[in-house]
Design an enzyme around this catalytic site. Structure first.
Site, short mmCIF file in Angstrom:
data_model
loop_
_atom_site.label_atom_id
_atom_site.label_comp_id
_atom_site.label_asym_id
_atom_site.label_seq_id
_atom_site.Cartn_x
_atom_site.Cartn_y
_atom_site.Cartn_z
CG ASP A 90 -2.15 0.77 1.13
OD1 ASP A 90 -2.44 1.26 0.03
OD2 ASP A 90 -2.84 0.91 2.17
CG HIS A 91 -0.85 4.75 0.45
ND1 HIS A 91 -1.38 5.62 -0.49
CD2 HIS A 91 -1.91 4.27 1.15
CE1 HIS A 91 -2.69 5.65 -0.36
NE2 HIS A 91 -3.03 4.85 0.61
N GLY A 131 -11.95 3.87 3.61
CA GLY A 131 -13.29 3.34 3.80
C GLY A 131 -13.81 3.43 5.23
ZN LIG Z 1 -4.89 4.50 1.29
#
Ligand SMILES: [Zn+2]
Length: 300
Positions: free
Chosen positions: A82-83, A219
């Protein structure tokens, strides 16, 4: 275990109006919890780790453990870097064997984001062509944290959000396999004041303008009915991290409070595993269409 690739797994549920859950983990208790939730519901899940989470867990150890758990528990688990903010970090993730890498240059202006992401995709495809590369368009903040109030530099107003034309140009020029556009919400959770809402019509318009699957970051804390609407509008993967971190912390506090003299880590961490697992299960069911949003309301 399904022999599907992540690409196939993403395409499959999205066709039926469902999305894959992407849950971040930092350590083993969180990973055990997420894997158990996937097994209980019987749905594929993406296990994610940001640069900080990868550094703490060990990128290679995380990838190998996810593969092992997936085989042992007979449930499809995928693993996402991620990222990633630099080419160096991207290459480390490719070497560690992740199924996908999120390359994030979204804090830069559009033209620079396009240039950096194009370069990252070209680099990744020359090293590991099967790994999915996700691009980020529109800055939505940078951490899965509790924030006092909304930052002034994040794109949440309609005029700051990427247009369908920009999304199409970004995908075309960079060659990304997945796109995460800013659609009104942010990373983390707002402690004081309301969480900004999703621009669902924009999700549908961007979906119609591009050919690659859409990913929603941030989210946590979003009304469940809005998440379901976002999936119906075309979101294929939904990231939830902050709420899981909150559940982890509450579980650790509960484990510590039960017995002040307890020093066995596996006893202290048991409530953390239970709390994270329960929450992950709820999200997997919601995202895969197994529960209606009003069963849980706009829960946090
Ligand atoms: Zn993110």
């Amino acid at each position: 275990v399904s022999a599907n690739t992540l690409q196939e797994a993403i395409a499959e549920p999205s066709r039926a109006g469902r999305a894959l859950a992407h849950f971040n983990v930092s350590e083993l208790a969180g990973l055990k919890a997420v894997a158990a939730a996937a097994k209980t519901v019987g749905q594929p899940v993406i296990v994610g780790a940001s640069e900080g989470e990868r550094e703490f867990f060990g990128a290679r150890a995380l990838v190998d453990l996810v593969r092992l758990l997936s085989r042992q528990m007979d449930v499809p688990l995928y693993v996402s870097a991620d990222h990633s903010h630099s080419l160096g970090s991207l290459k480390e993730a490719l070497a560690a064997g992740f199924d996908s890498v999120v390359f994030d240059a979204s804090a830069l202006p559009f033209v620079d984001n396009v240039e950096r992401t194009r370069e990252a995709v070209a680099c990744a495809k020359s090293i590991a062509p099967h790994v999915l590369i996700e691009g980020e368009l529109g800055f939505i903040g940078s951490g899965s944290v509790l924030v006092r109030r909304l930052g002034t530099n994040v794109a949440v107003r309609g005029s700051d959000l990427p247009t369908p034309d920009q999304a199409a140009e970004f995908v075309e020029r960079t060659g990304v396999d997945l796109l995460a556009p800013a659609v009104g919400n942010v990373h983390g959770m707002i402690v004081e004041g309301a969480q900004p809402g999703l621009d669902v019509p924009r999700i549908a318009a961007i979906r119609a303008a591009i050919r690659v699957p859409l990913v929603l970051h941030g989210g946590s804390g979003i009304a469940h009915g809005q998440l379901v609407a976002a999936i119906q509008a075309g979101m294929a993967v939904i990231h939830v991290n902050t709420e899981l971190r909150l559940a982890w912390r509450r579980g650790v506090e509960e484990g510590l409070a039960r017995d002040k003299d307890e020093i066995a880590p596996y006893r202290i961490l048991r409530p953390a595993v239970a709390q994270v697992s329960r929450l992950a299960e709820l999200y997997i069911r919601l995202l895969s269409g197994q529960t209606l949003p009003d069963a849980h309301g706009a829960t946090r």
